[in-house]
Enzyme design. Structure first.
Site, PDB file in Angstrom:
ATOM      1  N   HIS A  31      -6.710  -5.030  -1.228  1.00 34.16           N
ATOM      2  CA  HIS A  31      -5.714  -6.170  -1.781  1.00 34.16           C
ATOM      3  C   HIS A  31      -6.398  -6.803  -2.260  1.00 34.16           C
ATOM      4  O   HIS A  31      -6.779  -8.378  -1.747  1.00 34.16           O
ATOM      5  CB  HIS A  31      -6.518  -7.437   0.346  1.00 34.16           C
ATOM      6  CG  HIS A  31      -6.171  -5.916   0.682  1.00 34.16           C
ATOM      7  ND1 HIS A  31      -6.959  -5.638   2.281  1.00 34.16           N
ATOM      8  CD2 HIS A  31      -4.515  -5.666   1.911  1.00 34.16           C
ATOM      9  CE1 HIS A  31      -6.033  -4.913   2.934  1.00 34.16           C
ATOM     10  NE2 HIS A  31      -5.283  -5.245   3.051  1.00 34.16           N
ATOM     11  N   HIS A  86       0.321  -1.076   0.113  1.00 31.74           N
ATOM     12  CA  HIS A  86       0.010   0.193   0.033  1.00 31.74           C
ATOM     13  C   HIS A  86       0.917   1.029  -0.389  1.00 31.74           C
ATOM     14  O   HIS A  86       0.524   2.136   0.254  1.00 31.74           O
ATOM     15  CB  HIS A  86      -0.561   0.328   1.593  1.00 31.74           C
ATOM     16  CG  HIS A  86      -1.682  -1.123   1.114  1.00 31.74           C
ATOM     17  ND1 HIS A  86      -2.457  -1.765   0.066  1.00 31.74           N
ATOM     18  CD2 HIS A  86      -2.275  -2.170   2.603  1.00 31.74           C
ATOM     19  CE1 HIS A  86      -3.052  -2.866   0.730  1.00 31.74           C
ATOM     20  NE2 HIS A  86      -2.555  -3.177   1.889  1.00 31.74           N
TER      21      HIS A  86
END
Lengths: 325, 325
Positions: free
Chosen positions: A215, A56
């Protein structure tokens, strides 16, 4: 899928070595851990830490520094760090006034963070946790995921802690922010994980995935790719419907990884036009890659209802790799 | 190819509207043009402008502000802006001390910039141009393209101009920097242009393209994808071979658009290890998307031989969207 890396199993560790070498004047990696901390910790304040799976970036290590986080715990890609890693971060961030954990609403992250808190409390370190659940793509608030809005919680909690506020106060302010932050995302392409041959899902050339998480998971539904103005209208309507109150808005437009800035700012124009049409007042707007999902193409919109208490925390000085104000 | 946009022909204009709306306290768009300027121009200094085709964001508009550029001219994607656009930027940037144009070495950019300079001179505005040609992938120095190293020229020339130096001096310092900046790139994927159905070239799943430019063009050759450490070794050896002198190096590792930061910093680790092995001293390291090629996956390495005159310009304060120091 092609990646710029050596061993996929070493990628996060190699990243941490590179990240702390490049930013060596500000940051360091704790020995034998995947935890990034400030090089010059500030004393006499509540520690604020965050973390979760990697992939991320710039979250979360890019938000360690004055005015935001004291430590970031970096799990393997899309995988929660273990309790021992959270504990190492808590110990490093503790300056005697306790530590607040800012955790995104995923079972693994919550479970490992809670175990670490119990171990820390056993050592006499006061800890509290707040759980970010800004993703309105999920209908049930208890199941809502933490996505890009988490970065705004780092900013608010970090700025509050920097004033010397108590752990109780920092937690209260962070929870107030969380209750006013809502987000939703769309993807034009899936992402691809290091060491994995297939993309995380398949999308036709004329489709977009609506309501994705960070995700690589599938979204809520898919439909034909729409023009930017229509996507802006869709996300504004979905996110605004869940907002409490009518104070001015902070707007965070977040690229998912491979969405060029030329597109992100063009989308920002459409979002601001849509909000203006609905007579919202804008407090601040942020555009860029704040919370990515590897190489996914897509965008998320976060709206944050700011009031007179929260605005100064949002505007306060921050000196981190990604957020400088 | 899927894009987040409305009309591909309006993308640059929509970007400029969004960019100047989001950064309205610092920047504005000149009316009826694709030129971004500082909202509060500083007087009594040489103007420094740059520009070229769009699709390289944050370049060039992201470098407009204190300590760097006074104006950025934004052409259509991968297309030189017209002479009228360069002229508008020159006029806006001129504070009576003349204007330096920082141009990348492409025929279209040079030709249009030169035409604009002639028109400006006819109005009595002093102008000078420097041409950045940092890409050592091209053997003939006269043909070398300007790529990511251009951003370091913005920084040096901008910082020098901010001191109140004359046009002659700012040009001299910029040319000194250019003579010490060398770069080279590899791509793992091509990019895709808005409104175009095909990627800019085809690459097999196990191939990388070596020596690409920033406009989606083919590179010098292709070979099997190598681990990050080998790519670091390759680029360091190619770039370092063309460096003059032995002063410490500034290192710029630049993502081409869709290369995740987790990979960029892992690559930075390998570059720094390679430079250390060769006993180079490092003055500063920068990692991120500084000069992109839309959604290309790849990386460029820029090495800049810094001396005692140039180092303070590199370190000087800058307040732009992308570069803050």
């Amino acid at each position: 899928m092609k990646k710029l890396l050596n061993d996929p199993n070493q990628l996060v560790s190699d990243f941490l070595d590179g990240f702390t070498a490049v930013h060596t004047s500000q940051l360091k990696r704790l020995p034998n851990s995947n935890v990034v901390v400030r090089k010059q910790p500030k004393t006499d304040k509540v520690g604020v830490i965050s973390g979760g799976g990697s992939g991320h970036e710039p979250a979360h290590a890019g938000y360690v520094g004055h005015g935001m986080l004291d430590a970031a715990v970096c799990g393997e890609v899309f995988t929660s760090p273990g309790a021992d890693q959270f504990l190492a971060a808590i110990e490093a961030a503790n300056q005697g006034k306790g530590v607040l954990l800012v955790i995104k609403n995923y079972n693994g992250d919550r479970m490992n963070a809670e175990m670490a808190m119990e171990m820390a409390e056993a050592q006499g370190i006061q800890t509290e946790m707040v759980v970010v659940n800004d993703d309105v793509a999920v209908a049930d608030p208890a199941q809502r995921r933490g996505i890009a809005g988490t970065v705004l919680v780092h900013k608010i909690a970090g700025a509050c802690a920097e004033t010397g506020a108590s752990l109780t106060k920092v937690k209260e302010v962070a929870e107030k922010a969380i209750s006013r932050i809502r987000s939703m995302s769309v993807a034009l392409t899936p992402c691809s994980l290091p060491g994995v041959d297939q993309p995380s899902f398949a999308l036709a050339e004329d489709e977009m995935e609506v309501g994705i998480g960070i995700h690589g998971e599938r979204g809520m539904y898919r439909e034909k790719v729409a023009p930017s103005q229509e996507i802006a209208k869709l996300l504004v309507s979905k996110v605004a419907a869940e907002l409490p109150g009518s104070d001015p808005l902070a707007v965070l437009i977040n690229g998912m990884g491979s969405t060029p800035l030329v597109e992100q700012y063009s989308f920002a124009r459409d979002v601001l036009a849509e909000l203006d049409k609905q007579s919202y007042k804008i407090h601040a707007t942020y555009v860029g890659d704040y919370m990515t999902s590897l190489d996914m193409a897509g965008i998320s919109l976060t709206l944050f209802v700011v009031d007179d208490e929260l605005a100064p925390y949002l505007q306060a000085e921050a000196r981190t790799v990604q957020w400088q104000s």
